[in-house]
Design an enzyme around this catalytic site. Structure first.
Site, PDB file in Angstrom:
ATOM      1  N   GLU A 117      -1.498  10.958   3.666  1.00  0.00           N
ATOM      2  CA  GLU A 117      -2.485  10.619   2.652  1.00  0.00           C
ATOM      3  C   GLU A 117      -2.405  11.718   1.591  1.00  0.00           C
ATOM      4  OE1 GLU A 117      -4.802   7.973   2.534  1.00  0.00           O
ATOM      5  OE2 GLU A 117      -3.723   7.107   4.248  1.00  0.00           O
TER       6      GLU A 117
ATOM      7  N   ASP B  58       0.873  -1.158   0.000  1.00  0.00           N
ATOM      8  CA  ASP B  58       0.000   0.000   0.000  1.00  0.00           C
ATOM      9  C   ASP B  58       0.923   1.225   0.000  1.00  0.00           C
ATOM     10  OD1 ASP B  58      -2.351   1.574   0.271  1.00  0.00           O
ATOM     11  OD2 ASP B  58      -1.903   1.795   2.395  1.00  0.00           O
TER      12      ASP B  58
ATOM     13  N   ARG C 120     -14.444  13.543  -2.077  1.00  0.00           N
ATOM     14  CA  ARG C 120     -13.190  14.250  -1.781  1.00  0.00           C
ATOM     15  C   ARG C 120     -12.624  14.943  -3.023  1.00  0.00           C
ATOM     16  NH1 ARG C 120      -9.804   9.630   1.140  1.00  0.00           N
ATOM     17  NH2 ARG C 120     -11.089   8.354  -0.242  1.00  0.00           N
TER      18      ARG C 120
ATOM     19  N   ASP D  76      -0.170   5.205   0.601  1.00  0.00           N
ATOM     20  CA  ASP D  76      -0.458   6.253   1.579  1.00  0.00           C
ATOM     21  C   ASP D  76      -0.523   5.698   3.002  1.00  0.00           C
ATOM     22  OD1 ASP D  76      -2.478   8.659  -0.241  1.00  0.00           O
ATOM     23  OD2 ASP D  76      -0.782   7.446  -0.883  1.00  0.00           O
TER      24      ASP D  76
END
Length: 276
Positions: free
Chosen positions: A202, A193, A238, A195
């Protein structure tokens, strides 16, 4: 069948001296294992021999242990006990890895309580990291890692994983549960992964701060990570808040991302070990 347990201050030649006696009498070693904690050796040997020489073997082992300044204990094992023990070897094995800055007795107790509740038995415990310094200031970035090898079939694997995740979150250390199979031992491809894993942020939150909507986007991110909002929906919400942000901001953020501690060393070690 005789189990011997030897303990005392560790020094070279202990195993060689004891196994030489067993070899001289033609004994067959059925199991052997040892650990060393702070210069103290704990060695166990389960062997099979003939009753006509077992007395001589134990006498010589006792004398040799005394000569080496070690304590020795003899335990007879019945064929039924041995057969039952061998029969348990076919059960599933799991590897539980515990990682933190410093692992306390509470951390170990919480994890092993879950193991016990799942009716699993711990076969072995290994420390995977260097020995911990006493003074915290000696190495502020120190890590402690312990691996438990457990055997058996969990009553509820999903529940066990859930409990480990809760403990890790509440106590701020990491717990990994893996089935110990050929596939675990032979892995050579690793996917990460990004972030909050390889980087300590992030990216979408960084973009939001540049757009002046940092708090709003961060709240949605945290809600999505808790599973309260569907990921796709949270992503749309977002990104919609970033409308009008100049694309040049992307390069600036990319060049200043905070890399997670230890990442450079991790990557170099994995590459040397042949991982992709």
């Amino acid at each position: 069948l005789i189990l011997i347990n030897i303990s005392g201050n560790d020094h070279p030649g202990v195993t060689a001296a004891l196994t030489e006696i067993l070899a001289r009498y033609g004994a067959m070693i059925l199991d052997i294992g040892q650990s060393n904690i702070h210069h103290t050796l704990s060695l166990g040997i389960l062997f099979k021999t003939d009753s006509s020489v077992s007395g001589e073997i134990m006498k010589e082992l006792l004398f040799k242990a005394s000569e080496l300044d070690m304590q020795i204990r003899f335990t007879p094992v019945s064929e039924e006990q041995y057969t039952d023990w061998v029969g348990r070897q076919g059960k599933s094995r799991w590897i539980i890895t515990i990682l933190g800055r410093r692992l306390t007795a509470r951390h170990i107790a919480l994890v092993t309580d879950v193991v016990t509740a799942q009716n699993l038995n711990i076969d072995s415990i290994r420390r995977l990291t260097g020995r911990m310094p006493l003074a915290e200031t000696e190495d502020p970035l120190s890590k402690s890692c312990v691996e438990l090898s457990v055997r058996g079939t969990p009553r509820d694997k999903a529940e066990m994983q859930s409990q480990f995740m809760k403990i890790a979150s509440d106590e701020e250390f990491d717990v990994s549960l893996q089935e110990d199979t050929m596939y675990r031992r032979c892995r050579r491809l690793i996917c990460f992964d990004m972030d909050s894993t390889l980087i300590e942020t992030e990216v979408i939150d960084e973009l939001a701060m540049r757009a002046g909507v940092g708090d709003e986007v961060k709240a949605i991110t945290e809600s999505a990570m808790r599973g309260e909002i569907d990921f796709c929906e949270s992503f749309r919400r977002r990104v919609a808040m970033l409308k009008g942000l100049d694309v040049s901001v992307m390069r600036d953020i990319a060049e200043n991302l905070p890399i997670t501690e230890g990442l450079d060393r991790l990557m170099s070690v994995l590459k040397r070990a042949g991982y992709k």
